[in-house]
Design a protein around this motif. Structure first.
Motif, PDB file in Angstrom:
ATOM      1  N   LYS A 180       0.811  -1.214   0.000  1.00  0.00           N
ATOM      2  CA  LYS A 180       0.000   0.000   0.000  1.00  0.00           C
ATOM      3  C   LYS A 180       0.849   1.271   0.000  1.00  0.00           C
ATOM      4  O   LYS A 180       0.312   2.364  -0.161  1.00  0.00           O
ATOM      5  CB  LYS A 180      -0.919   0.018   1.225  1.00  0.00           C
ATOM      6  N   GLU A 181       2.140   1.148   0.200  1.00  0.00           N
ATOM      7  CA  GLU A 181       2.993   2.330   0.299  1.00  0.00           C
ATOM      8  C   GLU A 181       3.208   2.969  -1.071  1.00  0.00           C
ATOM      9  O   GLU A 181       2.905   2.388  -2.114  1.00  0.00           O
ATOM     10  CB  GLU A 181       4.332   1.946   0.926  1.00  0.00           C
ATOM     11  N   LEU A 464      -9.004  -5.344  -4.145  1.00  0.00           N
ATOM     12  CA  LEU A 464      -7.776  -4.612  -4.438  1.00  0.00           C
ATOM     13  C   LEU A 464      -7.380  -3.712  -3.280  1.00  0.00           C
ATOM     14  O   LEU A 464      -6.194  -3.525  -2.996  1.00  0.00           O
ATOM     15  CB  LEU A 464      -7.945  -3.790  -5.717  1.00  0.00           C
ATOM     16  N   ASP A 465      -8.371  -3.149  -2.603  1.00  0.00           N
ATOM     17  CA  ASP A 465      -8.076  -2.274  -1.471  1.00  0.00           C
ATOM     18  C   ASP A 465      -7.585  -3.062  -0.268  1.00  0.00           C
ATOM     19  O   ASP A 465      -6.508  -2.812   0.264  1.00  0.00           O
ATOM     20  CB  ASP A 465      -9.326  -1.472  -1.101  1.00  0.00           C
ATOM     21  N   MET A 466      -8.359  -4.045   0.159  1.00  0.00           N
ATOM     22  CA  MET A 466      -8.043  -4.757   1.394  1.00  0.00           C
ATOM     23  C   MET A 466      -6.796  -5.631   1.270  1.00  0.00           C
ATOM     24  O   MET A 466      -6.069  -5.812   2.245  1.00  0.00           O
ATOM     25  CB  MET A 466      -9.241  -5.617   1.820  1.00  0.00           C
ATOM     26  N   ARG A 467      -6.545  -6.167   0.078  1.00  0.00           N
ATOM     27  CA  ARG A 467      -5.343  -6.983  -0.112  1.00  0.00           C
ATOM     28  C   ARG A 467      -4.111  -6.134  -0.454  1.00  0.00           C
ATOM     29  O   ARG A 467      -3.024  -6.668  -0.632  1.00  0.00           O
ATOM     30  CB  ARG A 467      -5.588  -8.033  -1.199  1.00  0.00           C
ATOM     31  N   GLY A 468      -4.309  -4.821  -0.547  1.00  0.00           N
ATOM     32  CA  GLY A 468      -3.162  -3.932  -0.699  1.00  0.00           C
ATOM     33  C   GLY A 468      -2.629  -3.783  -2.102  1.00  0.00           C
ATOM     34  O   GLY A 468      -1.503  -3.309  -2.283  1.00  0.00           O
ATOM     35  N   GLY A 508      -1.125   9.086   0.241  1.00  0.00           N
ATOM     36  CA  GLY A 508      -0.429  10.362   0.366  1.00  0.00           C
ATOM     37  C   GLY A 508      -0.267  11.136  -0.921  1.00  0.00           C
ATOM     38  O   GLY A 508       0.421  12.159  -0.937  1.00  0.00           O
ATOM     39  N   ASP A 509      -0.887  10.680  -2.018  1.00  0.00           N
ATOM     40  CA  ASP A 509      -0.820  11.401  -3.293  1.00  0.00           C
ATOM     41  C   ASP A 509      -1.973  12.410  -3.338  1.00  0.00           C
ATOM     42  O   ASP A 509      -2.996  12.201  -3.997  1.00  0.00           O
ATOM     43  CB  ASP A 509      -0.913  10.423  -4.474  1.00  0.00           C
ATOM     44  N   TYR A 510      -1.809  13.518  -2.621  1.00  0.00           N
ATOM     45  CA  TYR A 510      -2.921  14.418  -2.354  1.00  0.00           C
ATOM     46  C   TYR A 510      -3.388  15.198  -3.585  1.00  0.00           C
ATOM     47  O   TYR A 510      -4.597  15.450  -3.732  1.00  0.00           O
ATOM     48  CB  TYR A 510      -2.545  15.388  -1.228  1.00  0.00           C
ATOM     49  N   GLU A 511      -2.488  15.602  -4.437  1.00  0.00           N
ATOM     50  CA  GLU A 511      -2.898  16.390  -5.592  1.00  0.00           C
ATOM     51  C   GLU A 511      -3.771  15.564  -6.540  1.00  0.00           C
ATOM     52  O   GLU A 511      -4.782  16.033  -7.056  1.00  0.00           O
ATOM     53  CB  GLU A 511      -1.677  16.942  -6.327  1.00  0.00           C
TER      54      GLU A 511
END
Length: 557
Positions: A180-181, A464-468, A508-511
């Protein structure tokens, strides 16, 4: 049971009072840890589930869009795992020693080149034995790598890029949580783990990878030994060219095939040098020719038939073998070329149009296996790299192509939707066919089958979300956004934009997140969707809060 209780009583009585107290304390700590762990997993599931806009069900009102709460990921468990290993040595013959142009044993040459933190590229034309050589080297060196061998096969994987390689490394090293990083954080962690655990990193079929420059930069930075196979000369790796088999190597390979054949008596009368010449001394093509000879009444008939073929040795022999297949065998082989990397027999039956008839499927598999065109492992069936490439080229010109691709997409859409619930069992089922489902989405996208693109993406939302798989979640979310835009589905466009933005924001990709939230908010306002407006405003408030903009956060809230 009585004996067990008696043994436990005797064991307990044998302990000192202090030891008994220690056992009780340990049991209490373990019980508390189990309860806390279960509560943590439940909280994490709830938090990640509510941050997304759920897919509306047919003829039902759009459900409320709940608030997002950000929590830190837990430290992953440190349980022991088996060390990663390279693939099994390929059959049906044992390893045939290969030599360079100077006559040196290639295993020894590559082993020396890998000393220290060497990075080696084995390059050459298709199916000259690069992968077989790399697998043999990896197995021989495995005892010297405490962290094992991380083997990433690029062949047939849709859009394999640096992110996919990093996910492969982290998964094999037991750090699925780190998928997820951000790409930069994943690259840093992967480098650290590869060095600390002293691994060999192998990338097979590099020519099929995307973002090759980025992958090469990463490979140049990793503090471990690197082994690459492909068709290109790659800088800054140490390049070792793998040529076609020598005459003697081809003879040894063919002698091994003959030795293990049930038709040994027939094959011993064949001129092996003629077989090698027809096959261009290519190991895979020699297997095809030998399979033809096993079935033939007279060897000269096979050689005469192959002489009528068109193209290079591989194309010529494959083409004549394909023509020998019956209707079922041909369509099964064309269907198999779509799978990544292999197929269950049930899936192959569905895509081949056999309507779940495993009898016909097994007959087709036997027909292909009789010509050495398929690889089988347990209940799954696949194609080697060269066979897949030639079969896909054939499919592109075949009148059955459209129907085969349609059935592939239809089968994996139904499979994904049948496992769309966020349960461990459904997630495991999606994991098993993840590459095939993503390939189906790519085929639907290429065919501009926009509705099925959106349906597949919706079915994979939780998985896709929960398994990262956040890189895939973003890329597939953007595909779904484009599909919704193409068909004018504004609600779908708002939903996919919002959910893709959630993943960007979480990483963290805010834009990028802010841009997609803005698009979703604009559509929700235009549609008068008060729930959608509230949900996206709340996410924008969260985003501003994380960036330290209290005024903006207050305004959005």
């Amino acid at each position: 049971m009585r004996q067990l209780l008696s043994w436990l009583e005797n064991w307990w009585n044998s302990l000192t009072p202090g030891a008994q107290d220690g056992v009780v304390e340990g049991l209490i700590v373990a019980a508390i840890g189990a309860v806390v762990g279960a509560l943590w997993r439940l909280l994490r599931w709830i938090v990640q589930r509510v941050s997304r806009v759920p897919t509306p069900q047919a003829e039902q009102p759009t459900p409320p869009q709940p608030i997002t709460v950000r929590v830190e990921a837990p430290t992953p468990p440190s349980g022991e795992r088996p060390i990663p290993r390279p693939p099994h040595r390929p059959g049906p013959v044992g390893f045939v020693a290969r030599h360079d142009q100077e006559g040196r044993d290639l295993v020894e040459v590559v082993t020396v080149a890998l000393e220290g933190d060497g990075a080696v590229n084995l390059w050459g034309s298709g199916r000259v034995g690069k992968t077989t050589l790399a697998i043999e080297i990896a197995h021989r060196l495995l005892p010297s790598f405490p962290g094992g061998v991380i083997w990433a096969d690029v062949d047939a994987r849709a859009d394999f890029n640096l992110a996919a390689l990093l996910d492969e490394i982290l998964t094999r090293l037991g750090r699925e949580d780190a998928r997820k990083e951000s790409p930069e954080a994943k690259a840093s962690l992967a480098c650290s783990l590869l060095g600390e655990r002293r691994c060999l990193l192998a990338v097979d079929n590099f020519e099929a990878a995307k973002e090759q420059a980025a992958i090469l930069t990463f490979l140049g930075d990793v503090p471990c030994r690197v082994l690459v196979t492909g068709r290109q000369h790659l800088e800054p790796l140490q390049n070792i060219e793998i040529m076609e088999m020598s005459v003697e190597e081809a003879r040894e390979f063919l002698r091994s095939l003959v030795e293990g054949s049930p038709h040994r008596d027939k094959l011993e009368k064949v001129d092996l040098d003629e077989v090698a010449g027809v096959a261009g001394r290519n190991p895979m093509v020699m297997r095809w020719v030998v399979a033809r000879l096993e079935r033939a009444m007279r060897p000269q008939d096979v050689f005469a038939d192959l002489a009528r073929g068109v193209g290079e040795a591989a194309e010529r022999v494959f083409g004549r073998s394909f023509d020998l297949l019956g209707e079922h065998g041909q369509v099964a082989l064309l269907s198999l070329s779509l799978f990544v990397p292999d197929a269950s027999r049930q899936a192959l039956a569905a895509v081949s149009g056999f309507e779940g008839d495993l009898g016909r499927t097994n007959k087709a598999i036997a027909e292909m296996a009789g010509l050495a065109l398929v690889e089988t492992a347990d209940e799954r069936v696949g194609l080697a790299g060269l066979t897949r490439r030639l079969a896909r080229a054939r499919l592109a010109k075949d009148k059955r192509a459209g129907e085969v691709v349609r059935r592939f997409v239809s089968h994996f859409l139904a499979y994904a939707e049948s496992h769309a619930q966020p349960t461990p069992e459904d997630f495991d089922a999606l994991e098993e066919e993840r590459e095939n489902i993503l390939a189906a989405m790519d085929y639907a996208y290429a065919a501009e089958d926009w509705h099925n693109v959106m349906r597949i993406r919706s079915a994979l939302e939780e998985f896709l979300d929960m398994r990262g798989y956040w890189d895939e979640a973003i890329r597939r979310g953007e595909q779904a956004v484009e599909a919704a835009r193409r068909v004018g589905d504004e609600r779908g466009l708002a939903r996919f934009s919002h959910n893709t933005a959630v993943t960007y924001q979480s990483r963290g990709d805010y834009e990028e997140a802010k841009s997609l939230y803005g698009e979703s908010l604009e559509i929700a306002r235009r549609l008068g969707d008060q729930r959608g407006i509230a949900s996206t405003l709340h996410q924008l408030g969260n985003l501003a809060d994380r960036q330290g903009d209290d005024e903006e956060a207050t305004s959005r809230y």
